[in-house]
Design an enzyme around this catalytic site. Structure first.
Site, PDB file in Angstrom:
ATOM      1  N   THR A   1       1.522  -1.402  -0.035  1.00 45.97           N
ATOM      2  CA  THR A   1       0.605  -0.109  -0.123  1.00 45.97           C
ATOM      3  C   THR A   1       0.872   1.739  -0.194  1.00 45.97           C
ATOM      4  O   THR A   1       2.179   1.352   0.290  1.00 45.97           O
ATOM      5  CB  THR A   1      -0.462  -0.136   1.437  1.00 45.97           C
ATOM      6  OG1 THR A   1      -0.222   0.211   2.682  1.00 45.97           O
ATOM      7  CG2 THR A   1      -1.840  -1.215   1.221  1.00 45.97           C
TER       8      THR A   1
ATOM      9  N   ASN B   1       1.156   5.074   1.372  1.00 51.38           N
ATOM     10  CA  ASN B   1       0.509   5.432   3.031  1.00 51.38           C
ATOM     11  C   ASN B   1       0.504   7.668   2.110  1.00 51.38           C
ATOM     12  O   ASN B   1       1.559   7.681   2.276  1.00 51.38           O
ATOM     13  CB  ASN B   1       0.923   5.077   3.971  1.00 51.38           C
ATOM     14  CG  ASN B   1       1.218   3.858   4.369  1.00 51.38           C
ATOM     15  OD1 ASN B   1       0.103   3.537   5.028  1.00 51.38           O
ATOM     16  ND2 ASN B   1       2.097   2.306   3.369  1.00 51.38           N
TER      17      ASN B   1
ATOM     18  N   GLU C   1      -4.436   4.838   3.574  1.00 58.29           N
ATOM     19  CA  GLU C   1      -3.395   4.063   2.801  1.00 58.29           C
ATOM     20  C   GLU C   1      -4.096   3.302   1.442  1.00 58.29           C
ATOM     21  O   GLU C   1      -5.543   2.948   1.493  1.00 58.29           O
ATOM     22  CB  GLU C   1      -2.326   2.880   3.308  1.00 58.29           C
ATOM     23  CG  GLU C   1      -3.225   2.688   3.994  1.00 58.29           C
ATOM     24  CD  GLU C   1      -2.600   1.332   5.309  1.00 58.29           C
ATOM     25  OE1 GLU C   1      -1.715   0.848   4.559  1.00 58.29           O
ATOM     26  OE2 GLU C   1      -3.168   1.520   6.689  1.00 58.29           O
TER      27      GLU C   1
END
Length: 317
Positions: A208, A210, A263
């Protein structure tokens, strides 16, 4: 679009003009009706179209204890206004001293003397400007007759309470990003720089991106969303400029997290190096609430379901 901060320093090419004014937080559908009228009136008269707005938001200066979180602050706000097609944007620094102008002083100094306005476009609900919050549409009409500019009043469009910045903020607080998009006329956007997190997503097979905590834009309620991930540092024609994504907002309760984060997992992509990039996250639809899972296996099952659900939503978006 030209941008400046002092009406008295208006470029010669943009005066005289047709103008409007407001905070335009979120540049929602109601705002766009007013700006659309501005553009049409300016074209009919062969004059430039200019909008006047304020920074900071007046409530942040005059009543900071009840100032709203801005839907689209700073450069994001200005970008949305530029996309409407206006020729000029005056971003007036709003201070306590500036707020002491009478409504008449504000109209005359900003629009008559500063912009050389030939027509002023206002919404039917325009009120509460100038010292004592006493300025309204009737006063603007009176000043127009006395100082030689036309006043075009845009009627309320549909349900005015529904098409409002406060209504959009309420939808976002509830996690109803689809409802917010109906008000805004587009998916709600949050912009920020990608920073390092705990790298749990990569370890689980779902890396992911962020966003930094200082991201611009109201962050919706905790939950998982389908949306779009735009890499603003890449040109629009780059194949990876805009990617489908599953977006998580929350504190990662499965891992006993305490910091609220945004995220995004770009669907089916594990090859992206995004650190340090400026990106935009557009929220399309709420998929599920943030949950605490009893095991990593349960979390992985849920994440796989989120990917399937996000694909389904975005395929028709």
């Amino acid at each position: 679009m030209l941008r400046w901060t002092d009406p008295a320093a208006t470029p010669d090419a943009l005066r005289p003009c047709v103008a409007t004014f407001g905070n335009f937080d979120g540049v929602h559908r109601g705002h766009r009706v007013v700006i659309g009228t501005l553009l049409a009136e300016a074209k009919a008269r062969g004059l430039p179209a200019v909008a006047v707005t304020f920074d900071p938001h007046p409530i942040q200066v005059l009543h900071p204890e009840r100032a709203p979180e801005l839907i689209s602050p700073g450069s994001l706000h200005e970008q949305l206004l530029e996309e409407t097609g206006i020729d000029g944007l005056v971003v007036v620094p709003f201070t306590v001293d500036y707020a002491q102008q009478s409504p008449e002083e504000f109209i005359l100094s900003t629009f008559v003397t500063g912009l050389g306005v030939k027509a002023l476009i206002v919404g039917a609900d325009t009120k509460g400007f100038g010292r004592g919050y006493t300025g309204d549409v009737d006063l603007i009409r009176e000043l127009g007759q006395r100082h030689g500019f036309d006043v075009v009043v845009v009627p309320d469009q549909g349900n005015a309470a529904r098409w409002s910045s406060s209504a959009a903020r309420e939808r976002l607080r509830e996690g109803d990003v689809a409802g917010a998009a109906e008000i805004l006329g587009r998916p709600h956007r949050v912009v920020g720089v990608v920073v390092h997190g705990f790298h749990r997503g990569r370890e689980l097979g779902y890396p992911t991106a962020n966003l930094e905590r200082r991201s611009r834009g109201v962050v919706p309620a905790d939950g998982v969303y389908a949306g779009w991930f735009t890499r603003l540092d890449l040109p629009p024609d780059h194949p990876d400029h805009r990617l489908p994504a599953a977006i998580s907002v929350g504190t990662n309760p499965t891992f006993d997290g305490t910091e609220r984060t945004v995220e995004a997992y770009c669907l089916d992509r594990t090859d992206l190096d995004l650190y340090g990039e400026t990106v935009a996250v557009d929220f399309v639809e709420h998929l599920r609430p943030t949950l605490r899972f009893d095991s990593i296996e349960e979390l992985l099952d849920a994440m796989a379901g989120d990917v399937v659900a996000a694909h389904a939503v975005l395929a028709s978006a």
